[in-house]
Design a protein around this motif. Structure first.
Motif, PDB file in Angstrom:
ATOM      1  N   PHE A  54      25.667  -5.961 -14.323  1.00 52.74           N
ATOM      2  CA  PHE A  54      25.821  -5.841 -12.937  1.00 52.74           C
ATOM      3  C   PHE A  54      25.046  -5.617 -11.900  1.00 52.74           C
ATOM      4  N   LEU A  55      23.986  -4.767 -12.281  1.00 52.78           N
ATOM      5  CA  LEU A  55      23.369  -4.444 -11.428  1.00 52.78           C
ATOM      6  C   LEU A  55      21.950  -5.473 -11.436  1.00 52.78           C
ATOM      7  N   ALA A  56      21.793  -6.094 -12.435  1.00 46.52           N
ATOM      8  CA  ALA A  56      20.977  -7.268 -12.546  1.00 46.52           C
ATOM      9  C   ALA A  56      21.550  -8.336 -11.524  1.00 46.52           C
ATOM     10  N   ARG A  57      22.599  -8.649 -11.792  1.00 51.12           N
ATOM     11  CA  ARG A  57      23.403  -9.567 -10.946  1.00 51.12           C
ATOM     12  C   ARG A  57      23.266  -9.219  -9.241  1.00 51.12           C
ATOM     13  N   ALA A  58      23.612  -7.773  -9.167  1.00 49.16           N
ATOM     14  CA  ALA A  58      23.634  -7.645  -7.761  1.00 49.16           C
ATOM     15  C   ALA A  58      22.244  -7.763  -6.978  1.00 49.16           C
ATOM     16  N   ARG A  59      21.238  -7.393  -7.867  1.00 56.29           N
ATOM     17  CA  ARG A  59      19.832  -7.534  -7.506  1.00 56.29           C
ATOM     18  C   ARG A  59      19.550  -9.019  -7.086  1.00 56.29           C
ATOM     19  N   TYR A  60      20.012 -10.056  -7.909  1.00 53.60           N
ATOM     20  CA  TYR A  60      19.927 -11.458  -7.802  1.00 53.60           C
ATOM     21  C   TYR A  60      20.428 -11.916  -6.460  1.00 53.60           C
ATOM     22  N   TYR A  61      21.533 -11.349  -6.235  1.00 55.88           N
ATOM     23  CA  TYR A  61      22.328 -11.741  -4.954  1.00 55.88           C
ATOM     24  C   TYR A  61      21.959 -10.884  -3.780  1.00 55.88           C
ATOM     25  N   ALA A  62      20.876 -10.061  -3.908  1.00 52.76           N
ATOM     26  CA  ALA A  62      20.525  -9.158  -2.866  1.00 52.76           C
ATOM     27  C   ALA A  62      19.922  -9.875  -1.609  1.00 52.76           C
ATOM     28  N   GLY A  63      19.250 -10.893  -1.970  1.00 51.14           N
ATOM     29  CA  GLY A  63      18.829 -11.501  -0.765  1.00 51.14           C
ATOM     30  C   GLY A  63      19.836 -12.257   0.294  1.00 51.14           C
ATOM     31  N   TRP A  64      21.215 -12.150   0.011  1.00 49.08           N
ATOM     32  CA  TRP A  64      22.028 -13.003   0.503  1.00 49.08           C
ATOM     33  C   TRP A  64      23.191 -11.762   1.237  1.00 49.08           C
ATOM     34  N   MET A  65      23.534 -11.973   2.457  1.00 50.76           N
ATOM     35  CA  MET A  65      24.556 -11.044   3.136  1.00 50.76           C
ATOM     36  C   MET A  65      25.479 -11.772   3.804  1.00 50.76           C
ATOM     37  N   ASP A  66      26.826 -11.450   3.830  1.00 53.77           N
ATOM     38  CA  ASP A  66      27.719 -12.126   4.656  1.00 53.77           C
ATOM     39  C   ASP A  66      27.382 -12.335   6.116  1.00 53.77           C
ATOM     40  N   ASP A  67      27.292 -13.182   6.678  1.00 50.38           N
ATOM     41  CA  ASP A  67      27.265 -13.210   8.236  1.00 50.38           C
ATOM     42  C   ASP A  67      28.236 -12.384   8.956  1.00 50.38           C
ATOM     43  N   ASP A  68      29.580 -12.414   8.505  1.00 50.36           N
ATOM     44  CA  ASP A  68      30.316 -11.520   9.221  1.00 50.36           C
ATOM     45  C   ASP A  68      30.035 -10.258   9.291  1.00 50.36           C
ATOM     46  N   ALA A  69      29.285  -9.462   8.303  1.00 55.27           N
ATOM     47  CA  ALA A  69      28.811  -8.529   8.268  1.00 55.27           C
ATOM     48  C   ALA A  69      27.908  -7.957   9.496  1.00 55.27           C
ATOM     49  N   PHE A  70      27.355  -8.773  10.028  1.00 57.52           N
ATOM     50  CA  PHE A  70      26.527  -8.462  11.095  1.00 57.52           C
ATOM     51  C   PHE A  70      27.047  -8.224  12.408  1.00 57.52           C
ATOM     52  N   ILE A  71      28.562  -8.677  12.350  1.00 57.20           N
ATOM     53  CA  ILE A  71      29.389  -8.363  13.497  1.00 57.20           C
ATOM     54  C   ILE A  71      29.744  -6.710  13.525  1.00 57.20           C
ATOM     55  N   SER A  72      29.948  -6.244  12.466  1.00 62.18           N
ATOM     56  CA  SER A  72      30.241  -4.802  11.996  1.00 62.18           C
ATOM     57  C   SER A  72      28.932  -4.152  12.331  1.00 62.18           C
ATOM     58  N   PHE A  73      27.739  -4.442  11.927  1.00 65.96           N
ATOM     59  CA  PHE A  73      26.431  -3.770  11.983  1.00 65.96           C
ATOM     60  C   PHE A  73      26.327  -3.573  13.520  1.00 65.96           C
ATOM     61  N   ARG A  74      26.471  -4.765  14.348  1.00 69.24           N
ATOM     62  CA  ARG A  74      26.263  -4.381  15.783  1.00 69.24           C
ATOM     63  C   ARG A  74      27.089  -3.560  16.406  1.00 69.24           C
ATOM     64  N   TYR A  75      28.548  -3.655  16.119  1.00 69.62           N
ATOM     65  CA  TYR A  75      29.359  -2.440  16.457  1.00 69.62           C
ATOM     66  C   TYR A  75      28.980  -1.022  16.150  1.00 69.62           C
ATOM     67  N   ALA A  76      28.500  -1.031  14.758  1.00 74.32           N
ATOM     68  CA  ALA A  76      27.866   0.224  14.331  1.00 74.32           C
ATOM     69  C   ALA A  76      26.859   0.806  15.014  1.00 74.32           C
ATOM     70  N   ARG A  77      25.783  -0.388  15.346  1.00 72.90           N
ATOM     71  CA  ARG A  77      24.687   0.102  16.079  1.00 72.90           C
ATOM     72  C   ARG A  77      24.820   0.714  17.402  1.00 72.90           C
ATOM     73  N   ASN A  78      25.568  -0.040  18.251  1.00 71.34           N
ATOM     74  CA  ASN A  78      25.973   0.242  19.426  1.00 71.34           C
ATOM     75  C   ASN A  78      26.577   1.730  19.646  1.00 71.34           C
ATOM     76  N   PHE A  79      27.549   1.888  18.652  1.00 68.41           N
ATOM     77  CA  PHE A  79      28.335   3.132  18.647  1.00 68.41           C
ATOM     78  C   PHE A  79      27.147   4.303  18.336  1.00 68.41           C
ATOM     79  N   ALA A  80      26.400   3.986  17.327  1.00 68.14           N
ATOM     80  CA  ALA A  80      25.143   4.952  17.232  1.00 68.14           C
ATOM     81  C   ALA A  80      24.113   5.202  18.218  1.00 68.14           C
ATOM     82  N   ARG A  81      24.121   4.499  19.263  1.00 70.40           N
ATOM     83  CA  ARG A  81      23.385   4.632  20.248  1.00 70.40           C
ATOM     84  C   ARG A  81      24.015   5.074  21.547  1.00 70.40           C
ATOM     85  N   GLY A  82      25.143   5.422  21.218  1.00 67.03           N
ATOM     86  CA  GLY A  82      26.061   6.008  22.476  1.00 67.03           C
ATOM     87  C   GLY A  82      26.754   5.065  23.343  1.00 67.03           C
TER      88      GLY A  82
END
Length: 230
Positions: free
Chosen positions: A21-49
């Protein structure tokens, strides 16, 4: 002696599956779902106040994973980069969910039963099915809330099962309610699992002529979810 060998072999298989599992997770680690960046932006703005917003000054709820967004915001507030945190936390929770599935599975057959030698195989079925599935490795590093939701749902069910057949079901049922509602706050679809547990708690309380399990389960959930406003 055979049982000791069986347990050693079972442990080796678990370690091998986890390594896979860890080997496969490392293999796919270069990919990230584009929908995740929506949450990332909300999280970043919230953290910045700036508030829980996608664009500063525009209060639109564009996320569906409140708790996951809050976790990432908290990490970012402490200085951790959001994408890397989401990836690492996802892998950790994906491993932890497999461990949770392994622990109760070890009790499937009582010690000394005629089928005791089958116990290691039965105990491995759930975690192996998880860790050897490529999609589990993909979503572990995908940046979304899937591993957190799976961990919370699994924990809720295990705690609820613990409330069955004990003299005082209230503590475990209350814990299950808490974890269940946290899962629902992670993503609304996980509310279904809370409903499943509630559907068992209601008739079980009627049969036992005691509402302690049902009250403990539902009260804890309501205390957490009622103050929440999307």
């Amino acid at each position: 002696m055979p049982r000791k060998i069986d347990r050693i072999a079972a442990g080796a298989i678990v370690v091998a599956a986890l390594a896979f599992f860890l080997a496969r997770a490392r293999y796919y680690a270069g990919w990230m779902d584009d929908d995740a960046f929506i949450s990332f932006r909300y999280a970043r703005n919230f953290a910045r106040g700036a508030g829980l917003v996608y664009n500063v000054g525009e209060r639109v709820e564009g996320y569906s994973n409140f708790l996951w967004t809050m976790v990432l915001a908290g990490a970012n507030k402490l200085g951790a980069p959001i994408p890397a945190t989401a990836c690492l936390l996802g892998v950790f929770l994906a491993v932890a969910t497999g461990v949770l599935l392994l622990i109760p599975a070890l009790r499937v057959l009582p010690a000394g039963s005629s089928g005791a030698r089958a116990m290691p195989l039965l105990a491995l079925t759930a975690p192996l099915s998880l860790w050897l599935t490529d999609s589990w490795a993909v979503w572990a590093v995908g940046g979304l809330e899937n591993p957190l939701g799976a961990f919370l749902v699994t924990s809720a069910f295990l705690l609820y099962f613990r409330s069955i057949g004990v003299d005082d079901p209230a503590p475990a049922a209350a814990g299950a309610g808490l974890l269940g509602v946290l899962a629902a706050l992670t993503h609304p679809s996980y509310t279904l699992f809370c409903f499943v547990l509630a559907c068992h708690a209601l008739p079980a309380s009627v049969r036992a002529r005691s509402a302690r399990r049902l009250i403990s389960f539902s009260t804890t959930a309501l205390v957490i979810v009622l103050p929440y406003r999307p």
